[in-house]
Design a protein around this motif. Sequence first.
Motif, PDB file in Angstrom:
ATOM      1  N   THR A 100       0.828  -1.202   0.000  1.00  0.00           N
ATOM      2  CA  THR A 100       0.000   0.000   0.000  1.00  0.00           C
ATOM      3  C   THR A 100       0.864   1.255   0.000  1.00  0.00           C
ATOM      4  N   SER A 101       1.911   1.244   0.792  1.00  0.00           N
ATOM      5  CA  SER A 101       2.813   2.394   0.857  1.00  0.00           C
ATOM      6  C   SER A 101       3.506   2.628  -0.481  1.00  0.00           C
ATOM      7  N   LYS A 102       3.982   1.576  -1.118  1.00  0.00           N
ATOM      8  CA  LYS A 102       4.639   1.709  -2.424  1.00  0.00           C
ATOM      9  C   LYS A 102       3.660   2.203  -3.482  1.00  0.00           C
ATOM     10  N   THR A 103       2.445   1.649  -3.475  1.00  0.00           N
ATOM     11  CA  THR A 103       1.425   2.061  -4.437  1.00  0.00           C
ATOM     12  C   THR A 103       1.064   3.521  -4.239  1.00  0.00           C
ATOM     13  N   ASN A 104       0.932   3.932  -2.991  1.00  0.00           N
ATOM     14  CA  ASN A 104       0.592   5.309  -2.660  1.00  0.00           C
ATOM     15  C   ASN A 104       1.672   6.261  -3.163  1.00  0.00           C
ATOM     16  N   LYS A 105       2.941   5.944  -2.894  1.00  0.00           N
ATOM     17  CA  LYS A 105       4.041   6.797  -3.350  1.00  0.00           C
ATOM     18  C   LYS A 105       4.106   6.839  -4.870  1.00  0.00           C
ATOM     19  N   THR A 106       3.898   5.710  -5.518  1.00  0.00           N
ATOM     20  CA  THR A 106       3.921   5.656  -6.975  1.00  0.00           C
ATOM     21  C   THR A 106       2.809   6.511  -7.560  1.00  0.00           C
ATOM     22  N   PHE A 107       1.613   6.420  -6.968  1.00  0.00           N
ATOM     23  CA  PHE A 107       0.489   7.209  -7.475  1.00  0.00           C
ATOM     24  C   PHE A 107       0.776   8.704  -7.357  1.00  0.00           C
ATOM     25  N   TRP A 108       1.276   9.137  -6.202  1.00  0.00           N
ATOM     26  CA  TRP A 108       1.521  10.567  -6.019  1.00  0.00           C
ATOM     27  C   TRP A 108       2.665  11.054  -6.901  1.00  0.00           C
ATOM     28  N   LYS A 109       3.638  10.206  -7.196  1.00  0.00           N
ATOM     29  CA  LYS A 109       4.687  10.591  -8.148  1.00  0.00           C
ATOM     30  C   LYS A 109       4.081  10.811  -9.536  1.00  0.00           C
ATOM     31  N   LYS A 110       3.204   9.889  -9.933  1.00  0.00           N
ATOM     32  CA  LYS A 110       2.524  10.030 -11.234  1.00  0.00           C
ATOM     33  C   LYS A 110       1.667  11.293 -11.239  1.00  0.00           C
ATOM     34  N   TRP A 111       0.979  11.561 -10.123  1.00  0.00           N
ATOM     35  CA  TRP A 111       0.123  12.740 -10.032  1.00  0.00           C
ATOM     36  C   TRP A 111       0.953  14.023 -10.182  1.00  0.00           C
ATOM     37  N   GLU A 112       2.086  14.086  -9.522  1.00  0.00           N
ATOM     38  CA  GLU A 112       2.912  15.287  -9.594  1.00  0.00           C
ATOM     39  C   GLU A 112       3.453  15.528 -11.001  1.00  0.00           C
ATOM     40  N   LYS A 113       3.780  14.477 -11.694  1.00  0.00           N
ATOM     41  CA  LYS A 113       4.398  14.626 -13.013  1.00  0.00           C
ATOM     42  C   LYS A 113       3.375  14.770 -14.133  1.00  0.00           C
ATOM     43  N   ASN A 114       2.265  14.052 -14.042  1.00  0.00           N
ATOM     44  CA  ASN A 114       1.296  13.996 -15.147  1.00  0.00           C
ATOM     45  C   ASN A 114      -0.135  14.128 -14.652  1.00  0.00           C
ATOM     46  N   LYS A 115      -0.472  15.236 -14.044  1.00  0.00           N
ATOM     47  CA  LYS A 115      -1.833  15.433 -13.531  1.00  0.00           C
ATOM     48  C   LYS A 115      -2.889  15.255 -14.621  1.00  0.00           C
ATOM     49  N   PHE A 116      -2.608  15.853 -15.762  1.00  0.00           N
ATOM     50  CA  PHE A 116      -3.580  15.821 -16.849  1.00  0.00           C
ATOM     51  C   PHE A 116      -3.908  14.391 -17.267  1.00  0.00           C
ATOM     52  N   TRP A 117      -2.875  13.584 -17.484  1.00  0.00           N
ATOM     53  CA  TRP A 117      -3.103  12.215 -17.964  1.00  0.00           C
ATOM     54  C   TRP A 117      -3.695  11.318 -16.888  1.00  0.00           C
ATOM     55  N   VAL A 118      -3.325  11.548 -15.645  1.00  0.00           N
ATOM     56  CA  VAL A 118      -3.933  10.781 -14.562  1.00  0.00           C
ATOM     57  C   VAL A 118      -5.423  11.086 -14.491  1.00  0.00           C
ATOM     58  N   CYS A 119      -5.765  12.373 -14.607  1.00  0.00           N
ATOM     59  CA  CYS A 119      -7.182  12.757 -14.574  1.00  0.00           C
ATOM     60  C   CYS A 119      -7.944  12.207 -15.767  1.00  0.00           C
ATOM     61  N   ILE A 120      -7.338  12.255 -16.939  1.00  0.00           N
ATOM     62  CA  ILE A 120      -8.001  11.710 -18.134  1.00  0.00           C
ATOM     63  C   ILE A 120      -8.259  10.217 -17.951  1.00  0.00           C
ATOM     64  N   PHE A 121      -7.262   9.507 -17.449  1.00  0.00           N
ATOM     65  CA  PHE A 121      -7.401   8.065 -17.258  1.00  0.00           C
ATOM     66  C   PHE A 121      -8.506   7.743 -16.249  1.00  0.00           C
ATOM     67  N   ILE A 122      -8.492   8.412 -15.101  1.00  0.00           N
ATOM     68  CA  ILE A 122      -9.496   8.134 -14.071  1.00  0.00           C
ATOM     69  C   ILE A 122     -10.864   8.672 -14.480  1.00  0.00           C
ATOM     70  N   SER A 123     -10.909   9.729 -15.282  1.00  0.00           N
ATOM     71  CA  SER A 123     -12.175  10.313 -15.734  1.00  0.00           C
ATOM     72  C   SER A 123     -12.958   9.364 -16.631  1.00  0.00           C
ATOM     73  N   CYS A 124     -12.287   8.394 -17.193  1.00  0.00           N
ATOM     74  CA  CYS A 124     -12.989   7.417 -18.033  1.00  0.00           C
ATOM     75  C   CYS A 124     -14.017   6.628 -17.227  1.00  0.00           C
ATOM     76  N   ILE A 125     -13.776   6.469 -15.931  1.00  0.00           N
ATOM     77  CA  ILE A 125     -14.693   5.686 -15.094  1.00  0.00           C
ATOM     78  C   ILE A 125     -16.064   6.359 -14.991  1.00  0.00           C
ATOM     79  N   PRO A 126     -16.151   7.651 -14.571  1.00  0.00           N
ATOM     80  CA  PRO A 126     -17.475   8.279 -14.534  1.00  0.00           C
ATOM     81  C   PRO A 126     -18.136   8.396 -15.906  1.00  0.00           C
ATOM     82  N   VAL A 127     -17.333   8.623 -16.956  1.00  0.00           N
ATOM     83  CA  VAL A 127     -17.908   8.703 -18.304  1.00  0.00           C
ATOM     84  C   VAL A 127     -18.510   7.354 -18.684  1.00  0.00           C
ATOM     85  N   PHE A 128     -17.793   6.282 -18.407  1.00  0.00           N
ATOM     86  CA  PHE A 128     -18.315   4.941 -18.679  1.00  0.00           C
ATOM     87  C   PHE A 128     -19.581   4.669 -17.862  1.00  0.00           C
TER      88      PHE A 128
END
Length: 172
Positions: free
Chosen positions: A13-41
Amino acid sequence: MTKEKGAKISNFTSKTNKTFWKKWEKNKFWVCIFISCIPVFLFYSGYISHSKDNTGNFIAYSVGILTVQGVFLTLLVTLKSSPVMSRLRDFFPHLHNYLYFELRKQISACIYFILINLAFAVFVPINNKYLVFFAIVMWSYYMVYITIGILYSIRTVMNLATSDIDTRSKMK
Protein backbone atom coordinates in the motif's frame (compact mmCIF):
# COMPACT_ATOMS: atom_id res chain seq x y z
CA MET A 1 -4.08 -12.21 9.51
CA THR A 2 -0.52 -12.64 10.64
CA LYS A 3 1.90 -9.80 11.31
CA GLU A 4 4.00 -10.80 8.30
CA LYS A 5 1.01 -10.70 5.95
CA GLY A 6 -0.09 -7.36 7.42
CA ALA A 7 3.39 -5.95 6.91
CA LYS A 8 3.39 -7.10 3.27
CA ILE A 9 0.03 -5.44 2.66
CA SER A 10 1.18 -2.26 4.38
CA ASN A 11 4.39 -2.21 2.35
CA PHE A 12 2.47 -2.76 -0.89
CA THR A 13 0.00 0.00 0.00
CA SER A 14 2.81 2.39 0.86
CA LYS A 15 4.64 1.71 -2.42
CA THR A 16 1.43 2.06 -4.44
CA ASN A 17 0.59 5.31 -2.66
CA LYS A 18 4.04 6.80 -3.35
CA THR A 19 3.92 5.66 -6.98
CA PHE A 20 0.49 7.21 -7.47
CA TRP A 21 1.52 10.57 -6.02
CA LYS A 22 4.69 10.59 -8.15
CA LYS A 23 2.52 10.03 -11.23
CA TRP A 24 0.12 12.74 -10.03
CA GLU A 25 2.91 15.29 -9.59
CA LYS A 26 4.40 14.63 -13.01
CA ASN A 27 1.30 14.00 -15.15
CA LYS A 28 -1.83 15.43 -13.53
CA PHE A 29 -3.58 15.82 -16.85
CA TRP A 30 -3.10 12.21 -17.96
CA VAL A 31 -3.93 10.78 -14.56
CA CYS A 32 -7.18 12.76 -14.57
CA ILE A 33 -8.00 11.71 -18.13
CA PHE A 34 -7.40 8.07 -17.26
CA ILE A 35 -9.50 8.13 -14.07
CA SER A 36 -12.17 10.31 -15.73
CA CYS A 37 -12.99 7.42 -18.03
CA ILE A 38 -14.69 5.69 -15.09
CA PRO A 39 -17.47 8.28 -14.53
CA VAL A 40 -17.91 8.70 -18.30
CA PHE A 41 -18.32 4.94 -18.68
CA LEU A 42 -20.73 4.84 -15.74
CA PHE A 43 -22.79 7.67 -17.27
CA TYR A 44 -23.08 5.98 -20.65
CA SER A 45 -23.82 2.63 -18.97
CA GLY A 46 -26.80 4.21 -17.20
CA TYR A 47 -25.46 4.07 -13.66
CA ILE A 48 -25.26 7.86 -13.37
CA SER A 49 -28.61 8.77 -14.81
CA HIS A 50 -29.80 11.56 -12.50
CA SER A 51 -26.73 13.78 -12.58
CA LYS A 52 -28.84 16.83 -13.45
CA ASP A 53 -30.90 16.30 -10.30
CA ASN A 54 -27.76 16.19 -8.16
CA THR A 55 -26.03 19.31 -9.42
CA GLY A 56 -26.74 21.03 -6.10
CA ASN A 57 -24.90 18.26 -4.27
CA PHE A 58 -21.93 18.53 -6.64
CA ILE A 59 -21.86 22.30 -6.18
CA ALA A 60 -21.92 21.89 -2.39
CA TYR A 61 -19.09 19.34 -2.65
CA SER A 62 -16.94 21.66 -4.74
CA VAL A 63 -17.70 24.65 -2.49
CA GLY A 64 -16.47 22.59 0.47
CA ILE A 65 -13.27 21.80 -1.42
CA LEU A 66 -12.98 25.45 -2.46
CA THR A 67 -13.25 26.49 1.18
CA VAL A 68 -10.50 24.12 2.29
CA GLN A 69 -8.26 25.24 -0.58
CA GLY A 70 -8.92 28.87 0.37
CA VAL A 71 -7.91 28.15 3.97
CA PHE A 72 -4.70 26.47 2.78
CA LEU A 73 -3.93 29.41 0.48
CA THR A 74 -4.55 31.88 3.31
CA LEU A 75 -2.32 29.83 5.59
CA LEU A 76 0.41 29.77 2.96
CA VAL A 77 0.24 33.53 2.43
CA THR A 78 0.21 34.15 6.19
CA LEU A 79 3.18 31.89 6.84
CA LYS A 80 5.22 33.25 3.94
CA SER A 81 7.48 35.31 6.19
CA SER A 82 7.56 32.89 9.12
CA PRO A 83 10.78 31.19 10.26
CA VAL A 84 9.33 27.79 9.35
CA MET A 85 8.83 28.77 5.71
CA SER A 86 12.27 30.37 5.55
CA ARG A 87 13.82 27.11 6.80
CA LEU A 88 11.78 25.12 4.31
CA ARG A 89 12.86 27.56 1.59
CA ASP A 90 16.46 26.65 2.39
CA PHE A 91 15.72 22.98 1.74
CA PHE A 92 13.24 23.47 -1.12
CA PRO A 93 13.84 26.81 -2.85
CA HIS A 94 10.69 26.69 -5.00
CA LEU A 95 8.34 25.17 -2.42
CA HIS A 96 6.32 28.30 -1.70
CA ASN A 97 5.73 29.14 -5.36
CA TYR A 98 4.94 25.52 -6.18
CA LEU A 99 2.33 25.28 -3.41
CA TYR A 100 0.91 28.70 -4.22
CA PHE A 101 0.41 27.96 -7.92
CA GLU A 102 -0.97 24.48 -7.25
CA LEU A 103 -3.53 25.90 -4.83
CA ARG A 104 -4.48 28.58 -7.35
CA LYS A 105 -4.99 25.91 -10.03
CA GLN A 106 -7.14 23.89 -7.64
CA ILE A 107 -9.28 26.92 -6.77
CA SER A 108 -9.81 27.77 -10.43
CA ALA A 109 -10.68 24.12 -11.18
CA CYS A 110 -13.32 24.22 -8.41
CA ILE A 111 -14.81 27.36 -9.92
CA TYR A 112 -14.90 25.74 -13.39
CA PHE A 113 -16.57 22.68 -11.89
CA ILE A 114 -19.19 24.87 -10.22
CA LEU A 115 -19.86 26.65 -13.52
CA ILE A 116 -20.23 23.33 -15.37
CA ASN A 117 -22.72 22.13 -12.76
CA LEU A 118 -24.63 25.40 -12.96
CA ALA A 119 -24.83 24.98 -16.72
CA PHE A 120 -26.18 21.45 -16.25
CA ALA A 121 -28.81 22.74 -13.82
CA VAL A 122 -29.92 25.74 -15.87
CA PHE A 123 -29.93 24.59 -19.48
CA VAL A 124 -32.55 22.35 -21.00
CA PRO A 125 -31.55 18.80 -21.96
CA ILE A 126 -29.43 18.79 -25.11
CA ASN A 127 -30.00 16.24 -27.85
CA ASN A 128 -26.62 16.69 -29.55
CA LYS A 129 -24.71 13.59 -28.45
CA TYR A 130 -21.30 15.14 -29.19
CA LEU A 131 -22.02 18.18 -27.06
CA VAL A 132 -23.32 15.95 -24.26
CA PHE A 133 -20.20 13.78 -24.49
CA PHE A 134 -17.95 16.86 -24.32
CA ALA A 135 -19.88 18.19 -21.29
CA ILE A 136 -19.70 14.85 -19.48
CA VAL A 137 -15.98 14.50 -20.18
CA MET A 138 -15.31 18.03 -18.88
CA TRP A 139 -17.49 17.43 -15.81
CA SER A 140 -15.76 14.12 -15.11
CA TYR A 141 -12.28 15.58 -15.61
CA TYR A 142 -12.85 18.44 -13.18
CA MET A 143 -14.55 16.14 -10.67
CA VAL A 144 -11.49 13.87 -10.63
CA TYR A 145 -9.07 16.82 -10.67
CA ILE A 146 -10.58 18.56 -7.66
CA THR A 147 -11.06 15.32 -5.72
CA ILE A 148 -7.51 14.06 -6.15
CA GLY A 149 -6.20 17.62 -5.91
CA ILE A 150 -7.69 18.16 -2.45
CA LEU A 151 -6.30 14.83 -1.30
CA TYR A 152 -2.88 15.89 -2.57
CA SER A 153 -3.17 19.31 -0.92
CA ILE A 154 -4.15 17.77 2.40
CA ARG A 155 -1.29 15.30 2.11
CA THR A 156 1.20 18.08 1.34
CA VAL A 157 0.00 20.35 4.14
CA MET A 158 -0.01 17.46 6.61
CA ASN A 159 3.52 16.50 5.57
CA LEU A 160 4.63 20.08 6.12
CA ALA A 161 2.80 20.34 9.44
CA THR A 162 4.20 17.10 10.82
CA SER A 163 7.71 17.71 9.48
CA ASP A 164 7.43 14.48 7.48
CA ILE A 165 8.67 16.17 4.36
CA ASP A 166 8.89 14.05 1.27
CA THR A 167 12.44 14.25 -0.04
CA ARG A 168 11.71 13.51 -3.68
CA SER A 169 13.27 15.82 -6.23
CA LYS A 170 10.01 17.35 -7.57
CA MET A 171 10.46 20.76 -5.96
CA LYS A 172 13.85 21.63 -7.42
